[in-house]
Scaffold this motif. Structure first.
Motif, short mmCIF file in Angstrom:
data_model
loop_
_atom_site.label_atom_id
_atom_site.label_comp_id
_atom_site.label_asym_id
_atom_site.label_seq_id
_atom_site.Cartn_x
_atom_site.Cartn_y
_atom_site.Cartn_z
N SER A 191 1.27 5.59 23.04
CA SER A 191 0.34 6.27 22.12
C SER A 191 1.01 6.59 20.78
CB SER A 191 -0.17 7.57 22.76
OG SER A 191 0.94 8.33 23.19
N ASN A 192 2.33 6.49 20.74
CA ASN A 192 3.03 6.63 19.46
C ASN A 192 3.11 5.25 18.82
OD1 ASN A 192 4.83 6.82 17.35
ND2 ASN A 192 6.53 7.64 18.55
N PRO A 193 2.34 5.02 17.76
CA PRO A 193 2.26 3.65 17.19
C PRO A 193 3.61 3.14 16.69
CG PRO A 193 1.09 5.25 15.82
CD PRO A 193 1.49 5.99 17.05
N TRP A 194 4.47 4.06 16.25
CA TRP A 194 5.79 3.65 15.76
C TRP A 194 6.63 3.13 16.91
CZ3 TRP A 194 5.78 3.36 10.70
CH2 TRP A 194 5.01 4.26 9.96
N TRP A 195 6.60 3.91 18.01
CA TRP A 195 7.37 3.48 19.19
C TRP A 195 6.80 2.17 19.74
CZ3 TRP A 195 11.75 3.52 21.47
CH2 TRP A 195 11.85 3.00 22.75
N LYS A 196 5.48 2.09 19.73
CA LYS A 196 4.84 0.87 20.25
C LYS A 196 5.32 -0.34 19.45
CE LYS A 196 0.46 -0.88 21.84
NZ LYS A 196 -0.98 -0.82 21.75
N ALA A 233 7.04 -1.74 9.26
CA ALA A 233 6.42 -1.62 7.92
C ALA A 233 5.00 -2.17 7.91
CB ALA A 233 7.29 -2.34 6.89
N SER A 234 4.56 -2.70 9.05
CA SER A 234 3.18 -3.22 9.14
C SER A 234 2.35 -2.42 10.14
CB SER A 234 3.22 -4.70 9.57
OG SER A 234 4.05 -5.44 8.72
N VAL A 235 2.87 -1.30 10.59
CA VAL A 235 2.06 -0.46 11.50
C VAL A 235 0.77 -0.10 10.75
CG1 VAL A 235 1.93 1.85 12.54
CG2 VAL A 235 3.98 0.45 12.86
N PRO A 236 -0.37 -0.39 11.36
CA PRO A 236 -1.64 -0.13 10.65
C PRO A 236 -1.79 1.35 10.29
CG PRO A 236 -2.00 -1.39 12.68
CD PRO A 236 -0.58 -0.95 12.70
N ALA A 237 -2.64 1.58 9.30
CA ALA A 237 -2.84 2.97 8.83
C ALA A 237 -3.19 3.87 10.01
CB ALA A 237 -3.97 2.99 7.79
N LEU A 238 -2.52 5.02 10.05
CA LEU A 238 -2.73 5.97 11.13
C LEU A 238 -3.88 6.91 10.75
CD1 LEU A 238 1.05 6.87 11.61
CD2 LEU A 238 -0.27 5.15 12.82
N PRO A 239 -4.47 7.57 11.75
CA PRO A 239 -5.52 8.54 11.41
C PRO A 239 -5.01 9.51 10.34
CG PRO A 239 -5.24 8.36 13.79
CD PRO A 239 -4.16 7.55 13.18
N GLY A 240 -5.76 9.71 9.32
CA GLY A 240 -5.34 10.64 8.25
C GLY A 240 -4.62 9.95 7.12
N ASN A 242 0.86 -1.19 0.00
CA ASN A 242 0.00 0.00 0.00
C ASN A 242 0.89 1.24 0.00
OD1 ASN A 242 -1.84 2.00 0.31
ND2 ASN A 242 -2.84 1.15 2.14
N PRO A 243 1.39 1.60 -1.18
CA PRO A 243 2.38 2.69 -1.24
C PRO A 243 1.82 4.05 -0.82
CG PRO A 243 2.13 1.57 -3.38
CD PRO A 243 1.06 1.04 -2.48
N ALA A 244 0.51 4.15 -0.65
CA ALA A 244 -0.06 5.43 -0.20
C ALA A 244 0.25 5.67 1.28
CB ALA A 244 -1.58 5.42 -0.42
N LEU A 245 0.56 4.61 2.00
CA LEU A 245 0.88 4.77 3.42
C LEU A 245 2.24 5.43 3.57
CD1 LEU A 245 -0.20 1.30 4.90
CD2 LEU A 245 -1.44 3.48 5.02
N GLN A 246 2.45 6.06 4.71
CA GLN A 246 3.77 6.65 4.99
C GLN A 246 4.82 5.55 5.10
OE1 GLN A 246 2.78 8.87 8.58
NE2 GLN A 246 3.11 10.76 7.43
N SER A 247 6.01 5.89 4.70
CA SER A 247 7.08 4.87 4.62
C SER A 247 7.91 4.81 5.90
CB SER A 247 7.99 5.20 3.44
OG SER A 247 8.62 6.43 3.66
#
Ligand code: AME
Ligand code: ZN
Ligand code: ZN
Length: 453
Positions: free
Chosen positions: A365-370, A444-451, A114-119
């Motif tokens: 609350s930071n999904p990347w850190w989580k 690389a599998s962090v689910p889509a974030l709000p926005g 899903n290349p639309a997601l942030q990398s």
């Protein structure tokens, strides 16, 4: 699974059988035998003779260490040629962006489903700092491996290991047929070691950087001598200042009033008294690390023309590192007071004055850190979160509003970046690849974030 707990005393020896298994698993063939053209390429170190073949990832690491990307004239062409080959082997596209004349950023991209997601950005710098060769046990660019499996070379910790660990983790994940939702970019940047002006500082303002659509970045950290890994969520601001002290000139035999040297002395006293206070604060508080206090070091003094001529001007320079918790405006006012109190006509100028104090959240609350911390937890890898005491390219990434973590998966290793006899043990290096084999999929599998789409 992860061997990050391996201790030197209990070090395991990688055997040919392990290598064969590893090669089957990774789909890599043809590099089982030691390369006889390379100096000391035999596993087990020593100066040739019978030994065990290097693990292919170790062999690649040692090859990269031998490229002389060392200041003041780094062989960046050699690094780009090597990276071109890596991209071909990985069957991934590589883009080159010349951010300044002769300064190229290479970008290898593994597109997500899903290349639309942030990398996810895996950043490393290609340059290394100079060596004092006479103080090294081995040639700093021969990548010698000793009988304990310690690989010596400039860049073993800072940060050629991380570059190869990223590449090898991606190679293995691709060989396993994995795909991830988010795109992964590997950037290889020049000139980090000389301040990043012609590297990451310029690159973050380039349209090609914006086009990467980065959501989260990993960059370099530091080794940890203990069991844990250290992760850095922010950095101290580097301020490099030169204080110029004008004074009355005259004959060296007289008591001339208002000399430059008297002013320099007061300036030095103010800066170094503050240094003592901060050192005391660090040494008397168990919960503080170097990244939490301000360091001040006098690094240069200039002035004078002859023994018997009192100079009309003297300069003194300091390297200061200021934690993100310090109010920078108040700190500069303190410097102004020191200058005012030291005499007439004193001025100062900055050679480096970073003012962005952004930190990356280490809350769940930071999904990347989580994703990062949960993955480490699952691997039984314990983390120490700190402020990076020096400066890396992460400061430019954070300054454009992106979350970035400084992390080099190196434990059970003394901190030897920029030092003589910089080394990394091959087992620790190999464990680090396994760490990224888990971290990269999680990020690389962090689910889509709000926005996000
Ligand atoms: C301030 S630009 C120079 C960057 C260099 N980085 C490291 C990690 O040594 C430093 O902190 O001195
Ligand atoms: Zn570095
Ligand atoms: Zn460095």
């Amino acid at each position: 699974m992860c061997q990050a707990r391996v201790k030197f005393e209990e070090q395991e020896v990688v055997t040919i059988r392990d290598l064969a298994f590893e090669n089957t698993r990774t789909g890599r063939t043809g590099d089982m035998l030691p390369d006889k053209d390379e100096p000391n390429a035999m596993g087990g170190g020593g100066q040739g003779g019978l030994g065990v073949a290097d693990h292919p990832s170790v062999s690649l690491f040692r090859e990269y260490l031998r490229l002389k990307t060392v200041h003041p004239e780094p062989d960046y062409d050699a690094a780009l040629k090597f990276l071109d080959r890596m991209a071909q082997e990985l069957e991934l596209p590589m883009k080159k962006v010349e951010v300044c004349p002769g300064r190229v950023v290479a970008i290898i991209t593994w597109a997500g489903t899903n290349p639309a997601l942030q990398s996810v950005l895996l950043n490393s710098h290609t340059d290394v700092v100079p060596v004092f060769q006479e103080s090294w046990k081995y040639d700093a660019f021969a990548a010698v491996k000793d009988p304990k499996g310690n690989i010596y070379g400039r860049g073993t910790q800072d940060m050629k290991s991380v570059t190869i660990q990223y590449i090898e983790a991606i190679r293995r994940l691709k060989a396993e047929g994995r795909r991830f939702a988010r795109t992964i970019h590997l950037t290889f940047v020049p000139d980090e070691e000389v301040g990043g002006h012609k590297g990451m500082e310029t690159f973050v303002k380039h349209p090609e950087f914006q086009a990467l659509n980065i959501g989260f970045a990993l960059d370099e950290g530091l080794a940890n001598p203990g069991e844990s890994f250290t992760v850095f969520y922010g950095e101290r601001c580097p301020w490099w200042i030169t204080v110029r002290c004008p004074g009355s000139p005259g004959h060296g035999s007289r008591f001339v009033e208002n000399t430059a040297a008297e002013k320099v002395r007061r300036i030095i006293n103010s800066f170094l008294d503050f240094r003592e206070q901060e050192k005391h604060r660090l040494n008397t508080s168990e919960c503080l690390t170097l990244g939490d206090v301000t360091t001040v070091n006098m690094t240069m003094v200039k002035g004078g023309v002859a023994y018997n001529v009192i100079p009309a001007e003297m300069d003194v320079s300091f390297d200061m590192r200021i934690p993100p918790t310090v109010n920078l405006q108040e700190f500069e006012e303190k410097i102004q007071q020191w200058c005012k109190g030291a005499g007439e006509g004193i001025t100062y100028q900055f050679a480096q004055k970073h003012t962005n104090q952004d930190r990356t959240s280490t809350a769940d609350s930071n999904p990347w850190w989580k994703a990062f911390s949960m993955t480490c937890k699952a691997m039984n890898v314990s983390l120490q979160t700190e402020i990076f005491p020096a400066a890396t390219d992460s400061r430019f990434i954070r300054a454009v509003g992106l979350p970035a973590i400084g992390f080099s998966p190196i434990n059970h290793t003394p901190i030897l970046l920029h030092d003589h006899n910089e080394f990394l043990n091959e087992q620790v290096f190999l464990c680090g690849i396994q760490v990224y084999q888990e971290l990269v999929p999680a990020l690389a599998s962090v689910p889509a974030l709000p926005g996000e789409v």
